[in-house]
Design an enzyme around this catalytic site. Structure first.
Site, mmCIF file in Angstrom:
data_model
loop_
_atom_site.group_PDB
_atom_site.id
_atom_site.type_symbol
_atom_site.label_atom_id
_atom_site.label_comp_id
_atom_site.label_asym_id
_atom_site.label_seq_id
_atom_site.Cartn_x
_atom_site.Cartn_y
_atom_site.Cartn_z
ATOM 1 N N GLU A 1 0.876 -1.187 0.000
ATOM 2 C CA GLU A 1 0.000 0.000 0.000
ATOM 3 C C GLU A 1 0.902 1.223 0.000
ATOM 4 O O GLU A 1 2.049 1.151 0.425
ATOM 5 C CB GLU A 1 -0.844 0.070 1.296
ATOM 6 C CG GLU A 1 -1.764 -1.085 1.549
ATOM 7 C CD GLU A 1 -2.244 -1.072 3.005
ATOM 8 O OE1 GLU A 1 -2.181 -0.014 3.651
ATOM 9 O OE2 GLU A 1 -2.654 -2.139 3.487
ATOM 10 N N LYS B 1 2.229 4.545 1.658
ATOM 11 C CA LYS B 1 2.312 5.056 3.025
ATOM 12 C C LYS B 1 1.885 6.513 2.979
ATOM 13 O O LYS B 1 2.584 7.355 2.443
ATOM 14 C CB LYS B 1 3.747 4.931 3.550
ATOM 15 C CG LYS B 1 3.902 5.373 4.989
ATOM 16 C CD LYS B 1 5.299 5.067 5.471
ATOM 17 C CE LYS B 1 5.554 5.514 6.902
ATOM 18 N NZ LYS B 1 4.536 6.222 7.609
ATOM 19 N N ARG C 1 -1.568 8.476 12.028
ATOM 20 C CA ARG C 1 -2.180 7.167 12.228
ATOM 21 C C ARG C 1 -3.271 7.298 13.280
ATOM 22 O O ARG C 1 -3.041 7.886 14.342
ATOM 23 C CB ARG C 1 -1.091 6.208 12.719
ATOM 24 C CG ARG C 1 -1.565 4.798 13.016
ATOM 25 C CD ARG C 1 -1.363 3.905 11.825
ATOM 26 N NE ARG C 1 -1.796 2.535 12.088
ATOM 27 C CZ ARG C 1 -0.997 1.576 12.496
ATOM 28 N NH1 ARG C 1 0.278 1.842 12.746
ATOM 29 N NH2 ARG C 1 -1.454 0.345 12.679
ATOM 30 N N ARG D 1 -1.719 7.491 17.715
ATOM 31 C CA ARG D 1 -0.774 6.395 17.860
ATOM 32 C C ARG D 1 -0.341 6.183 19.296
ATOM 33 O O ARG D 1 -0.045 5.091 19.719
ATOM 34 C CB ARG D 1 0.462 6.694 17.002
ATOM 35 C CG ARG D 1 0.848 5.548 16.139
ATOM 36 C CD ARG D 1 2.138 5.890 15.442
ATOM 37 N NE ARG D 1 3.212 5.938 16.426
ATOM 38 C CZ ARG D 1 4.454 5.595 16.166
ATOM 39 N NH1 ARG D 1 4.787 5.228 14.948
ATOM 40 N NH2 ARG D 1 5.375 5.650 17.081
ATOM 41 N N GLU E 1 -5.379 6.222 8.229
ATOM 42 C CA GLU E 1 -4.588 7.442 8.254
ATOM 43 C C GLU E 1 -5.519 8.639 8.190
ATOM 44 O O GLU E 1 -6.342 8.742 7.284
ATOM 45 C CB GLU E 1 -3.642 7.450 7.041
ATOM 46 C CG GLU E 1 -2.470 8.366 7.179
ATOM 47 C CD GLU E 1 -1.338 7.774 8.028
ATOM 48 O OE1 GLU E 1 -1.467 6.625 8.500
ATOM 49 O OE2 GLU E 1 -0.335 8.473 8.221
ATOM 50 N N LYS F 1 7.852 -0.540 6.666
ATOM 51 C CA LYS F 1 7.650 0.727 5.956
ATOM 52 C C LYS F 1 8.868 0.968 5.100
ATOM 53 O O LYS F 1 10.007 0.781 5.545
ATOM 54 C CB LYS F 1 7.382 1.871 6.925
ATOM 55 C CG LYS F 1 8.387 2.033 8.043
ATOM 56 C CD LYS F 1 7.901 3.084 9.035
ATOM 57 C CE LYS F 1 8.804 3.070 10.270
ATOM 58 N NZ LYS F 1 8.281 3.876 11.359
#
Lengths: 543, 363
Positions: free
Chosen positions: A228, A230, A235, A250, A276, A398
């Site tokens: 996906e 980023k 978050r 987060r 997100e 990531k």
């Protein structure tokens, strides 16, 4: 107040998470009620005193200190509360104040029960009875900026460590409770029943990704991973059900009050979603700078809501109805998320698309080509991995975009605040361009520097100290706290993106600029030109 | 009034030159920043005592320390030790050395010429220190002061209380080595002296850079107790022990050899939290060999001087505050003066050359 001040001081200097946990556990063990619960609430930001503002502290300082000395001190210390705490006139030695220093509970009770007009006198009276460390604790407490590096989650982890009760159970019981959490402490000490918070919107531990390191890809099978984008937002975990609705950051802070439109969008939903938070206009993601307008606010104006509307780009689902999906593999959770999304078509939400790929090289090419400012890079998620708490190594990676780089010239420096106070640490840098009105008709124009950004980090402490001395030796002009320096020092600036900006004199704004290297080897005249940066502006952002 | 007209202002005979403060009728510099023919040195810190002067006049203790740091030749081709309070005629000036309380051997320089008295303090500290003679106020017309901690945020707490915090931490963490960063000359030996005063009689371990100067203190009769080289001791011995090292060492690889060390730093700068935080210090100790704000402000008043010159530090605040008290201040803007630990910062940079530029860019 003295014990609380000591706790804050030690938390601030504690180098590691383990040391912070030990300090908090000792606090819960050694302090009586209600001190320990109030301390906990203060540290996790649960206590707000709307009447006490930085302006009041400033006014108090103005009454008791010389304005010139205050300004010079503030410039050096870089923190208002600390400046006032350190400067506050102390009674001459031997002349002890006639009142004993107040307890934390006394301070909090008095703050809540005192009208705004009477607050300065109350505060000044306390300051006269406290030492410098306790004065700072008091000022930080009333202005609400303790900043000792303790999140709600860390505090709860310390409660679990101290009491032996599992963290999940504490998360649940925490909800119905208000400071000083007397019932919570009674339960944790086995003296009372578990506080009931059935149906409350609870936060679940997030699953975090590891940074992809060189060589990782060679060991990973592309067929077993999903990719996906980023997204460059924050978050969040959306929690909604019959018991209520909440948005968690987060760090497990509840931030719903800052995003009322998102709370409204959760009406009628019964799920826990991972995604997100972004400023979105008609499905297009706005730059992170827009989202920043909405962050760290307790309330939000109608204008903010109109100009910076938020939405959530979903990528995972932890609960649907009462059903816990976390043990399911990623592919199955994704299918459930897509099904649910198609049925519910929830407002202000969309799905983060999966990026099809067969080989890592394809993905690498996509990552290298992505210039959309809203994309930070790629996420890789293993297809068969359950949703695990914390940062397990392996299932999620990531893969951030490589930074862009330019060589710029240092133009201005300003003393930092907070962590970097007392040193020049805010650096404005510029690029060369033809001075407007010169160099027409093919001749080489007169050159000028135009500021293109500011960097606050990226250097080692040794480099920071070196820069500090270099700036002292090369200052050409002072504007208040800002110094202009001779255009001699080249800085290699790394950044994640560049976009057009009407607010900047250069017409461009950098995303996340930081100093990659000090180029003392490079003459300033050979630094980059503004045109180089302009060429990096993405033409259109494909969404 | 007649008197005022007949007495030339000290600025006619005490000048700021590129090398530093210069006394015209005596033909010598005070703490010059570069090598000169004739120098009077207040104390042996490297920003005051530079190498390569022709004739050097200082206290016997300062000369001893200078020879250890700069070599017998570097400390001055001809050296003259002057006893405390002993007047000496130099050209047209009468000169005497009076303790400044800063570090071992540190002197104020008292200058009498043409009916006025000037006192150059060098660096000074009007507090008790077991390793040097106490600061003696000398009434004068003009006082030349330092201003290292010249902001109202700098109030140094009593050193004994800071030592008590260090000892409390040693009791709290009996298995952790306590590593205290401190300046090699003065601060290190004062810490040892304060610890001994507080009854700490275990051996104290020193980084190699601190050993030679500490040995000189011992030779001169300053009580240091049991001192051991830290490098010779093994990890297990250092558990729960006290290790002193230069500030630069606590931030680098040197500290990593120790078992889960508590990093402490003894400096006046530790009063400001973010200064401590930035350096990764877990236990900041506010112990300084300089006058704090209250002392910088009060001292000129006790000397009865109408004028103060400020050599280095935060001149602006001090001159402003003295002005409010009716004392005229003037910034000398001497070059080449480091702040407390400034010399250490330079050393850190040299040691960290791999990650940081090692030379200054062209001017």
């Amino acid at each position: 107040m003295r014990a609380f001040a000591l706790l804050l001081e030690r938390l601030l200097f504690a180098p590691a998470r383990g040391a912070k946990l030990a300090l908090l556990e000792a606090w819960f063990r050694d302090q009586p009620d209600p001190e320990r619960g109030l301390g906990l609430a203060a540290i996790t930001g649960e206590l707000v005193f709307p009447a006490a503002k930085a302006g009041m502290v400033r006014a108090l300082a103005a009454e008791r200190t010389d304005p010139t000395l205050f300004a010079l001190s503030y410039d050096f210390v870089g923190d208002l509360a600390e400046t006032v705490a350190l400067m506050w006139p102390e009674p001459p030695p031997g002349r002890t104040p006639n009142a004993p220093p107040p307890t934390l509970a006394a301070v909090i009770a008095a703050l809540a029960g005192t009208p705004k007009a009477a607050l300065p006198a109350l505060l000044a009276g306390w300051l006269d009875t406290l030492d410098a460390s306790a004065r700072l604790a008091l000022l930080k407490l009333v202005t609400g900026g303790l900043r000792v590096g303790v999140s709600a989650r860390l505090a709860k982890t310390a409660l679990a460590g101290w009491s032996g009760v599992p963290l999940d159970a504490i998360e649940e019981a925490w909800h119905g409770e208000r400071p000083p959490y007397a019932a919570l402490f009674a339960w944790l000490e086995g003296r009372g029943p578990r506080p009931d918070a059935a149906g409350a919107p609870l936060v679940r531990p997030l699953m975090l990704a590891n940074a992809l390191e060189e060589g990782d890809l060679a060991t990973l099978d592309p067929a077993r991973y999903r990719a996906e984008w980023k997204w460059d937002g924050i978050r969040v975990q959306l929690v909604a059900g019959p018991g209520g609705r909440a948005i968690y950051s987060r760090g497990a802070e509840e931030i719903g009050a800052a995003f009322p439109e998102m709370i409204a969008a959760l009406a009628g939903i019964d799920a826990v979603l991972d995604g997100e938070l972004l400023v979105m206009r008609e499905g297009r993601v706005a730059p992170f700078a827009d989202l920043q307008q909405r962050l760290n606010r307790k309330t939000v104006s109608a204008r903010m809501l109109r100009d910076f509307p938020v939405g959530v780009r979903l990528y995972d689902m932890l609960f649907e109805g009462g059903q816990d999906l976390r043990a399911l593999p990623f592919d199955a959770r994704r299918a459930r998320l897509e099904d649910w999304f198609a049925r519910a078509s929830p407002p202000r939400m969309d799905l983060s698309p999966l990026i099809p790929f067969a080989r890592w090289e394809e993905l690498a090419a996509l990552r290298a080509a992505a210039r959309n400012a809203a994309i930070e890079g790629l996420m890789l998620k293993r297809a068969d991995a359950p949703y695990l708490s914390g940062r397990p190594k392996g299932p999620w990676f990531k893969w951030k975009r490589d930074p862009l780089k330019i060589d710029a010239v240092l133009m201005y420096a300003e003393r930092g605040h907070g962590k970097r106070s007392g040193l020049y640490s805010d650096f404005t840098f510029g690029l060369w361009r033809d001075k407007p009105g010169t160099g027409t008709g093919g001749s080489v124009g007169e050159q000028e520097l135009v500021p293109v950004g500011k960097a606050y980090f990226g250097f080692t402490d040794a480099e920071l100290a070196w820069l500090d001395r270099w700036i002292n030796a090369n200052t050409t002009e002072r504007f208040g706290p800002v110094r202009a320096v001779a255009p001699l020092l080249v800085l290699e600036i790394a950044f994640d993106g560049v976009q057009r900006s009407a607010r900047h004199r250069s017409g461009v704004a950098l995303r996340f600029p930081r100093i990659a290297r000090l180029r003392t080897d490079k003459p300033a005249a050979e630094a980059d030109r503004l045109e180089t940066l302009e060429r990096l502006v993405p033409v259109a952002s494909p969404d | 009034m007649t008197h005022a007209r007949m007495t030339p202002h000290p600025e006619t005979w005490l000048r700021v030159t590129p090398a530093g403060l210069y006394c015209v009728p005596g033909d010598f510099h005070i703490d010059p920043a570069r090598a000169v023919a004739r120098a009077v040195i207040t104390h042996a810190h490297s920003d005051h005592a530079r190498p390569g002067h022709g004739a050097v006049l200082a206290s016997a203790e300062t000369l001893m320390l200078m020879r250890a740091r700069l070599g017998a030749e570097g400390a001055g081709r001809s050296q003259r030790a002057l006893a405390w309070h002993e007047p000496l005629q130099v050209g047209d000036v009468r000169l005497a050395l009076v303790p400044s309380g800063h570090v071992f051997g540190a002197a104020q320089i008292v200058l009498d010429h043409a009916g006025s008295r000037v006192v150059v303090s060098g660096d000074y500290k009007p507090r008790a220190d077991p390793t040097c003679l106490p600061f003696e106020p000398v009434p004068c017309d003009l006082f030349v002061t330092e201003a290292t901690f010249a902001l109202p945020v700098f109030r140094h707490p009593p050193a004994a209380g800071e030592i008590a915090r260090l000892l409390a931490s040693l009791r709290l963490f009996p298995d952790r080595t306590h590593l205290v960063g401190c300046y090699a000359l003065g601060k290190c030996q004062r810490l040892i002296g304060l610890l001994r005063q507080a009854g700490y009689d275990a051996p104290i371990y020193l980084h190699g850079a601190l050993l030679p100067l500490t040995a000189i203190y011992e030779q001169a009769g300053v009580f240091m107790g049991a001192i051991r080289p830290a490098t010779a001791a093994d990890k297990a011995t250092l558990k729960g022990a006290l290790v002193l090292a230069p500030p630069s060492a606590i931030e680098d690889r040197w500290a990593r050899r120790l078992t889960d060390p508590v990093l402490a730093l003894a400096s006046g700068w530790m009063r400001v939290r973010q200064q401590a935080k930035r350096r990764g210090v877990e236990l900041p100790l506010v112990i300084s060999d300089h006058a704090d704000w209250d002392e910088l402000l009060a001292t000129p008043g006790t000397l009865g001087c109408g004028e103060v010159w400020v050599t280095h530090g935060r001149e602006e605040a001090l001159i402003h505050a003295l002005g409010l008290r009716g004392i005229r201040g003037r910034a000398l803007s001497l070059i080449g003066r480091a702040e407390e630990d400034g010399g250490e910062a330079a050393e850190t940079m040299a040691a960290g050359a791999a990650t940081a530029p090692s030379k200054d860019p062209p001017p």
